[in-house]
Enzyme design. Sequence first.
Site, PDB file in Angstrom:
ATOM      1  N   HIS A  41       0.836  -1.201   0.000  1.00  0.00           N
ATOM      2  CA  HIS A  41       0.000   0.000   0.000  1.00  0.00           C
ATOM      3  C   HIS A  41       0.870   1.251   0.000  1.00  0.00           C
ATOM      4  CE1 HIS A  41      -2.751   2.885   2.251  1.00  0.00           C
ATOM      5  NE2 HIS A  41      -3.450   2.567   1.170  1.00  0.00           N
ATOM      6  N   HIS A  83      -1.233  10.271  -3.108  1.00  0.00           N
ATOM      7  CA  HIS A  83      -2.526   9.937  -2.517  1.00  0.00           C
ATOM      8  C   HIS A  83      -3.427  11.156  -2.380  1.00  0.00           C
ATOM      9  CE1 HIS A  83      -5.425   9.353   0.783  1.00  0.00           C
ATOM     10  NE2 HIS A  83      -5.517   8.120   0.300  1.00  0.00           N
TER      11      HIS A  83
HETATM   12  O1  G3P Z   1      -6.730   1.567  -2.714  1.00  0.00           O
HETATM   13  C1  G3P Z   1      -6.918   0.864  -1.540  1.00  0.00           C
HETATM   14  C2  G3P Z   1      -6.721   1.846  -0.458  1.00  0.00           C
HETATM   15  O2  G3P Z   1      -5.492   2.437  -0.689  1.00  0.00           O
HETATM   16  C3  G3P Z   1      -7.792   2.852  -0.491  1.00  0.00           C
HETATM   17  O3  G3P Z   1      -7.575   3.831   0.438  1.00  0.00           O
HETATM   18  O4  G3P Z   1      -7.214   6.186   0.811  1.00  0.00           O
HETATM   19  O5  G3P Z   1      -5.316   4.610   0.999  1.00  0.00           O
HETATM   20  O6  G3P Z   1      -6.239   5.164  -1.208  1.00  0.00           O
HETATM   21  P1  G3P Z   1      -6.538   4.993   0.237  1.00  0.00           P
HETATM   22 CA    CA Z   2      -5.215   3.682  -2.758  1.00  0.00          CA
END
Ligand code: G3P
Ligand code: CA
Length: 451
Positions: A41, A83
């Site tokens: 992530h 992000h």
């Molecule tokens: O894309 C999965 C997860 O990353 C979604 O949450 O806010 O971290 O992009 P975010």
């Molecule tokens: Ca994401």
Amino acid sequence: MRFLNKVATTALVVASVAALAPAAQAQSGPEAAAAPLVVAHRGASGTRPEHTFASYDHAIELGADYIEQDLQVTSDGVLVDMHDGTLNRTTRGDAANCTGAVNTKTLAQIKTCSAGSWFGAEYVNEKVPTLEELFQRYGNTVNYYIETKQPDPADHMEEKLLALLDKYNLRTASINNWQVLIQSFSADSLKTVHAMDPRLPLIFLGNPSLATIPSYADYAVGLGPSFGSSINANWVNTAHASCLDVHPYTINTVANMQAALAAGVDGMFTNFSDLLIGLLGDRKAKGLQGAIDAKRSHDACLARNAKAPVGGTVGATLSLTLGTPAGFGAFVPGLAKDYTASTTATVVSTAGNAALSIADPSTTATGKLVNGTFSLPQGLLVDATSAAGTVAGPAATVGGSAAPTTLLNYAAPVSNDAVTVNFKQSIGAADALRTGQYAKTLTLTLATTAP
Ligand code: G3P
Ligand code: CA
């Protein structure tokens, strides 16, 4: 001899009723043999500044199956990996260039910013990477899990993404080996991609209800829910029944990783790929194989669950069949009497409703029996009964074509309803009767307003 002839008029209206059987239930899980996927992530963002080369390099070193990207668009139309919609949290530098909305800054402005110093001084030289730079750096040696973040149709994020996939020969690899998964919280964005190329594997981010989960299989291969108590085995099994993989986010503790795995997920997003890799042990796929296996498993699930609609079609039918014509027998002059007679009819209707009516189409002594130029002074009364029909009213004079007499109403389809049509003819003691046959040919009509 006196008798009454009746001719039925049937109206045929087109209608169709089809019943589809539900698709067969999938086996549990897209494929038990596929190893759970480790999705890094924002890279190895637990220990490196997110969405930087440092973060991705480390995630790849650790052995993650995918590295994740969130996309934003610069004011000059370049896809960058970030992000947030603003630069404030994860960049440092000249305020004019490094604060405010990403889409108000040019790529050149953003490139002046450090994307790592906010996390640690040793990362001061990290920059915000463009998606193209990522593809140039890693090519087809890694798997990408790319999110269209808050896409604005005016930005054409999806078109830009697919153009880059083509430029770096990743579209085919995405289709065949899931080397690129495209994710979004925006169903519209995913549908835009699906419309451009329905072969591309898409992941819908969200926690849909059990009832709506199957609908996502129309364009997605999987779901990315926020991990919580609702993401249990039942939820996962429901997704699997529609051949939807489940990759919850963002799971950073061993306890939650174990809970997600126990629920049967097919992978998960984590900031700590090493934790999950350690937990999986020998189950962990090597290199690009995890994505390939996941694709094969998905294909196998689809093959197991090939939709086989079963049904039948009901042709539109309004059928009216009449029995033997009714006859009153002999009318006796000078005798006051009510004569009765009946005939039968059989009704078949596939319509939502229907009405059976009767009319005297003649313009001569309408509703009365005639004998040449003579007619009976009193009108012919009629009513009807049946098992399925609702009686429209008490016996009434047969109306003309413009105002038929309704006999029965049907509120639903009916098959072979046996109808009795009753006639009554009153003769008065002073009624003058002419020798011969008194008769009329009447029209019965079965009609609907809901074919
Ligand atoms: O894309 C999965 C997860 O990353 C979604 O949450 O806010 O971290 O992009 P975010
Ligand atoms: Ca994401």
